[in-house]
Each structure stands twice: as structure tokens, then as C-alpha cells.
Design a protein around this motif. Structure first.
Motif, PDB file in Angstrom:
ATOM      1  N   ASP A 125      -6.825  -3.110   2.336  1.00  0.00           N
ATOM      2  CA  ASP A 125      -5.668  -3.992   2.129  1.00  0.00           C
ATOM      3  C   ASP A 125      -6.019  -5.405   2.609  1.00  0.00           C
ATOM      4  O   ASP A 125      -5.721  -6.392   1.953  1.00  0.00           O
ATOM      5  CB  ASP A 125      -4.448  -3.457   2.887  1.00  0.00           C
ATOM      6  CG  ASP A 125      -4.130  -2.026   2.474  1.00  0.00           C
ATOM      7  OD1 ASP A 125      -3.968  -1.799   1.261  1.00  0.00           O
ATOM      8  OD2 ASP A 125      -4.071  -1.144   3.349  1.00  0.00           O
ATOM      9  N   ASP A 182      -2.048  -0.627   5.853  1.00  0.00           N
ATOM     10  CA  ASP A 182      -2.554  -0.177   7.156  1.00  0.00           C
ATOM     11  C   ASP A 182      -4.080  -0.122   7.215  1.00  0.00           C
ATOM     12  O   ASP A 182      -4.629   0.261   8.239  1.00  0.00           O
ATOM     13  CB  ASP A 182      -2.008   1.223   7.456  1.00  0.00           C
ATOM     14  CG  ASP A 182      -2.526   2.232   6.454  1.00  0.00           C
ATOM     15  OD1 ASP A 182      -2.079   2.178   5.293  1.00  0.00           O
ATOM     16  OD2 ASP A 182      -3.420   3.018   6.807  1.00  0.00           O
ATOM     17  N   MET A 220     -11.105   4.277   5.718  1.00  0.00           N
ATOM     18  CA  MET A 220     -10.086   3.347   6.209  1.00  0.00           C
ATOM     19  C   MET A 220     -10.685   2.319   7.166  1.00  0.00           C
ATOM     20  O   MET A 220     -10.266   1.183   7.226  1.00  0.00           O
ATOM     21  CB  MET A 220      -9.010   4.121   6.973  1.00  0.00           C
ATOM     22  CG  MET A 220      -8.026   4.786   6.085  1.00  0.00           C
ATOM     23  SD  MET A 220      -7.084   3.519   5.272  1.00  0.00           S
ATOM     24  CE  MET A 220      -6.512   4.437   3.891  1.00  0.00           C
ATOM     25  N   ASP A 238      -0.341   5.031   0.911  1.00  0.00           N
ATOM     26  CA  ASP A 238      -0.648   5.983   1.982  1.00  0.00           C
ATOM     27  C   ASP A 238      -0.522   5.356   3.371  1.00  0.00           C
ATOM     28  O   ASP A 238      -1.080   4.278   3.624  1.00  0.00           O
ATOM     29  CB  ASP A 238      -2.074   6.526   1.801  1.00  0.00           C
ATOM     30  CG  ASP A 238      -2.198   7.388   0.558  1.00  0.00           C
ATOM     31  OD1 ASP A 238      -1.308   8.228   0.321  1.00  0.00           O
ATOM     32  OD2 ASP A 238      -3.191   7.212  -0.184  1.00  0.00           O
ATOM     33  N   SER A 239       0.202   6.003   4.234  1.00  0.00           N
ATOM     34  CA  SER A 239       0.452   5.531   5.611  1.00  0.00           C
ATOM     35  C   SER A 239       1.209   4.202   5.647  1.00  0.00           C
ATOM     36  O   SER A 239       1.305   3.571   6.702  1.00  0.00           O
ATOM     37  CB  SER A 239      -0.836   5.402   6.438  1.00  0.00           C
ATOM     38  OG  SER A 239      -1.468   6.641   6.547  1.00  0.00           O
ATOM     39  N   THR A 240       1.736   3.762   4.502  1.00  0.00           N
ATOM     40  CA  THR A 240       2.558   2.553   4.469  1.00  0.00           C
ATOM     41  C   THR A 240       3.912   2.901   3.832  1.00  0.00           C
ATOM     42  O   THR A 240       4.907   3.033   4.552  1.00  0.00           O
ATOM     43  CB  THR A 240       1.851   1.410   3.726  1.00  0.00           C
ATOM     44  OG1 THR A 240       0.638   1.083   4.432  1.00  0.00           O
ATOM     45  CG2 THR A 240       2.713   0.153   3.672  1.00  0.00           C
ATOM     46  N   ASP A 242       0.850  -1.189   0.000  1.00  0.00           N
ATOM     47  CA  ASP A 242       0.000   0.000   0.000  1.00  0.00           C
ATOM     48  C   ASP A 242       0.894   1.250   0.000  1.00  0.00           C
ATOM     49  O   ASP A 242       2.083   1.161   0.299  1.00  0.00           O
ATOM     50  CB  ASP A 242      -0.878  -0.073   1.262  1.00  0.00           C
ATOM     51  CG  ASP A 242      -1.673   1.173   1.502  1.00  0.00           C
ATOM     52  OD1 ASP A 242      -2.329   1.646   0.559  1.00  0.00           O
ATOM     53  OD2 ASP A 242      -1.657   1.675   2.647  1.00  0.00           O
ATOM     54  N   GLU A 284      -1.143  10.453   4.469  1.00  0.00           N
ATOM     55  CA  GLU A 284      -2.158  10.185   3.451  1.00  0.00           C
ATOM     56  C   GLU A 284      -1.982  11.244   2.355  1.00  0.00           C
ATOM     57  O   GLU A 284      -2.132  12.446   2.612  1.00  0.00           O
ATOM     58  CB  GLU A 284      -3.555  10.287   4.070  1.00  0.00           C
ATOM     59  CG  GLU A 284      -3.857   9.199   5.107  1.00  0.00           C
ATOM     60  CD  GLU A 284      -4.059   7.826   4.481  1.00  0.00           C
ATOM     61  OE1 GLU A 284      -4.732   7.743   3.444  1.00  0.00           O
ATOM     62  OE2 GLU A 284      -3.541   6.844   5.041  1.00  0.00           O
TER      63      GLU A 284
HETATM   64 MG   LIG Z   1      -2.894   3.048   3.544  1.00  0.00          MG
END
Ligand SMILES: [Mg+2]
Length: 214
Positions: free
Chosen positions: A171, A167, A44, A9-11, A7, A16
Motif C-alpha cells: 500500500d 496496513d 506484507m 485484507d486487514s483493512t 486495501d 487476511e
Molecule cells: Mg492489507
């Protein structure tokens, strides 16, 4: 042979990217920004559908190509620490790495390709522009809809062990629907309590994963 579905965003990055676009746009407005973050979180957590989340956020953001460029400068410095530290692994393993994101190519490709990720291995949405202004997104792209990540990984038809690292709930859906063997909830940047129960493992950093697959 293991394949990694990662992933963005945030990964891969700490933040984001669409929230950052909003924050770094000329039309930035605190109230709108707060609203966007709220919508992102709801998506999310699986409380609203992804398409609904995307539609709502893009309506609020009034950005143009220049804002995208400025946001990229910010994102450059927001690479997740353990991804930055393992640049060599990412480059060596690039044939087996896919970035599958419901974010936007314009905010992803220039960042991840520097870490050796192949352009053909990046799956994301595209903005629709009118002159230089973002007016929406390509609705024919599976990633603009719910279960888009599942559809993409299904279409890759990977033969081997498939590992998802991310996250968020979307996912997890890739594994839930049978297109991945393992779901690693990535918690280096954020730990979403609502997704923990769905995870096979909690991943504190990319280092942990490298140890596992080696
Ligand atoms: Mg993410």
C-alpha cells in the motif's frame, strides 16, 4: 476532490481473506495453514515479492468453489468495526472510493458491494478454476505481480488528492512511487512495525480519516 484507495485484507476486513479461505476449506490442515500465514507475513513485510507469496500460498491451498462460499459467510462477520459503523460514509463517498487489493474478486466483491462500493471500482485478482477446483490465478493481472497496486492506481489517472489506506508495504509503494499524496497506515486491526516508518499518519480507525477529509 479526494480519492480513497482502500486495501481489503486487514483493512476493510479484520483478517487476511486468503488465510481464511485456507482455514475454512475442506482440506484444512494446521501445518499448511501455519505455513500460509508465515508466507503472507513475509510478503506484507516486503521480505519476499508478492508474486512469490501468492504462488506459494495457492500451491498450498487446495480449495474449491464451495470453500469460497463458506469463507464468504465467515468474512461477512469480519468487517472492520469502523468500516461497519461508517457504512453511510462509504455509500455516500462511493464514487471516490477504490478497493485495490492483491486478494481475489471472489472473496471481495460480494462483501464490499454491500457497503455501496461500485463493482467497477474494485481491483483484485481472479482465481483460475478447473471444474470447481482452484488451480491458480490469472497471471496477466497486474495485481498478481510485485508493484501491481502501483500499476493499477497509475492507470486510474486520478485528478485530485489521492489517499491510500492500508496496513501493508504494498500500500505504501503507491505513495512512494508518486501515485498518491498520502499514505495512512491502517492500524485498527494490525500494526506492522516494519511499515510504520513509511507512513505519513497512523490511522486507528476510519473515523479519524473521515474527520480529516471533511
Ligand atoms: Mg492489507
Amino acid at each position: 476532490m479526494s480519492y480513497l484507495i482502500i486495501d481489503y485484507d486487514s483493512t476493510f476486513i479484520k483478517v487476511e481473506s486468503l488465510d481464511e479461505l485456507s482455514k475454512n476449506s475442506k482440506n484444512f490442515n494446521k501445518k499448511i495453514h501455519k505455513e500460509i500465514i508465515k508466507i503472507t507475513e513475509l510478503g506484507m513485510e516486503g521480505k519476499i515479492s508478492f508474486s512469490e507469496s501468492l504462488e506459494k500460498r495457492l500451491k498450498l491451498i487446495e480449495s474449491d468453489k464451495e470453500d469460497v462460499q463458506n469463507t464468504l459467510k465467515v468474512l461477512e462477520n469480519q468487517i472492520t468495526d469502523s468500516f461497519k459503523e461508517n457504512e453511510e460514509f462509504l455509500k455516500n463517498y462511493s464514487e471516490q472510493i477504490f478497493i485495490v487489493s492483491s486478494g481475489f474478486h471472489e472473496l471481495i466483491d460480494p462483501i464490499v458491494t454491500r457497503y455501496g462500493i461500485n463493482k467497477n471500482n474494485i481491483f483484485a485478482n481472479n482465481f483460475l478454476y478447473e471444474k470447481n477446483k482452484i488451480i491458480g490465478f490469472n497471471k496477466n493481472n497486474p495485481l498478481s505481480k510485485s508493484h501491481g497496486k502501483v500499476e493499477i492506481v497509475k492507470s486510474l489517472n486520478l485528478k485530485g488528492k489521492v489517499i491510500v489506506i492500508g496496513d501493508g508495504y504494498t500500500d505504501y509503494e503507491i505513495k512512494r512511487d508518486g501515485y498518491a499524496d498520502t499514505f495512512f497506515l491502517f492500524i485498527e486491526n494490525i500494526k506492522r512495525d516494519s511499515v510504520i516508518k513509511s507512513a505519513d499518519y497512523l490511522l486507528k480507525s476510519l473515523d479519524q480519516l473521515i474527520k480529516i477529509i471533511k
